[in-house]
Design a protein around this motif. Sequence first.
Motif, short mmCIF file in Angstrom:
data_model
loop_
_atom_site.label_atom_id
_atom_site.label_comp_id
_atom_site.label_asym_id
_atom_site.label_seq_id
_atom_site.Cartn_x
_atom_site.Cartn_y
_atom_site.Cartn_z
N ARG A 1 -3.69 3.44 -0.05
CA ARG A 1 -4.16 3.03 -1.40
C ARG A 1 -3.18 1.67 -1.59
NH1 ARG A 1 -2.77 4.41 -6.06
NH2 ARG A 1 -1.35 5.85 -5.41
N GLN B 1 -4.76 8.49 3.93
CA GLN B 1 -5.40 7.78 3.06
C GLN B 1 -4.46 6.47 2.98
OE1 GLN B 1 -6.74 10.05 -0.32
NE2 GLN B 1 -8.94 9.60 0.32
N TYR C 1 0.65 -1.09 0.05
CA TYR C 1 0.04 -0.03 0.10
C TYR C 1 0.82 1.37 -0.16
CZ TYR C 1 -3.80 -3.01 1.84
OH TYR C 1 -4.73 -4.02 1.92
#
Lengths: 424, 189
Positions: A232, A230, A222
């Motif tokens: 991702r 955040q 990630y």
Amino acid sequence: MRRAILCVCMLMGVVPSIAHTQQIHIDVEAGEFRKMKVAMPSYAGPPDMAASVWTVCARDFAITWLFDVISPQSYINPGPTGEIQPGTLKDWALIGADYVVTATISRQGPRGIFRVQMVEVATGILVESTTYTSGEQTMYLAVHAFMDHLLKEKFGLGPLFSSKIACIKKVNGAKQLHVMWCDGTGATTIRGGGSLVLNPAWSPDGRKIALVSYYRNNPDLYVFDTLTYQLRLVSGARGLNTSPAFDPSGSRIAFTSSADGNPEIHLVNADGTGRTRLTNSWATDTSPAFSPDGKSLAFCSSRAGNPQIFLLDLASRNVQRLTFEGKYNTEPAFSPRGDLVAFSYLTEGGRYAIALVRPDGSQFRVLKGSGRGDETPSFSPDGRLIAYASSDGNINVMDLTGSSSVAITTGGGYSEPAWSPVIR
Amino acid sequence: MGRKNDIASAVIMLGVALFLAGCPKQALEPVGAGGPQPQAQPQQESPAMTPEQPAMQMEPYGGASGQGAVRLDQARQDFQDADIMFEYDSFSLTAEAKKVLAEKARFLNAHPGMKVLIEGHCDERGTAEYNLALGERRAKAAQEYLVFLGVNAQRLSTISYGEEKPLDPEANEAAWAKNRRAHFVITEG
């Protein structure tokens, strides 16, 4: 976190000597450099606040490796001292101090004021007299600003204390991302992203951290954004998606993937598109680290029968072996100056230590470090220092001779330090 | 009359045979959720009556006492409790590991509905990133050997935990030896 909250309030006193201070050429490896001895009588002001600012200041001086704080036990006048009285200079000369640093801490509403003075003992010249303000709870930022100023003025160095260290912290059996300034201040443990987070690696702009999380019950890769929080997904193929490293442009990430069978180094765009394989060996290939020019990649491979450090030339795909000492060399880190590769080395005595080698495989040497078992080196942005994890579970910072080491965490449970670039 | 009786008993026996044949498959389902349900579907066809299902195997599950399920529970537990161990920095299967894997293959071949997750683990020595890769290779080595012994690869998945989930957190030879392992978890069936 940004430095905007911190401002240099005003310059007090006359500081004519700053402009004339000679910049000192630091040649650590030649052993010519003598550290500057600093006396730091306790700071004046509200006792708790003054003591904590003093502690950060003393630790930061030690971390720079350029200053040695003389033990307060030897001080003739241990303070508290807000300003240096001219008549006391000989007391500081007697204990061998090159500089005396004094400060007054005060409160102004929700803010704290750090007024610091630095006198050259031999000449009596006031080389620094500056006031910094910060939030009462974030006075370490004022110390960082002072330290970064000194590093620039006296040594022409970059702002070391504007860099952070990310690491993994064990909390109630879970492993979480932990981010702090490089002296351990302003520490935050970041929850979420699952109970097992590993292998943090900074983006070159110091905003994002690539990491591995078992959130989906697989070691997936990630990218975590430190501003928006955040997370991702970049690579989530079944099997390994581990040991990420951003390339110097920040647009691509090298990592270990077992998508094609055994663990190999792959390259993927930071948005998760366009995966390609860089190595092809029966053995285990892992832990890529880009050279600062982005042209080559140090990595760990067991292709010689046990894990050793290799260098991959990205244009020719030629692979050169860098380490021949020892039977277990892993987790290479490239110096931002491009002249050294640090790695975890298993000594013949069965202890782990940080070792260095030139990118041509020459000048192998082992750093003393904690002496207890050291792993996972990561270079400071100026390439002068190395963060590592010691076997007591703390993160430490040492210089390239490894002779002096400063612990920046206490209590244990920390691993895998990753030193950020300068965060502007 | 006698002939009718014979036919009747033959029908009953066939029913019992069908029931027994169907049983092993039935008995797998309720494990962990109470005892077997031998009366559940005696009329069911016999999809489990295949050449690979030797009659001997049916016996343990035939009883109405629930003993069969207890035994299966125990067998599952034994399967999951038996780790295979590795040498330091190695993913080679030792003779002992191969013996354990052969038993696991027999068990899995006898229970074709079962799916298994193989976890690869390392001791704390060495570094996190390398150990993630080493753990993966240990799990894959176990998987490949089970496939070699006839277990369908689709039934076996792997995950590496590297040095992150030690069985014994102590820092000594005995603990390290325990932690260099592949662990087997039944995920389905």
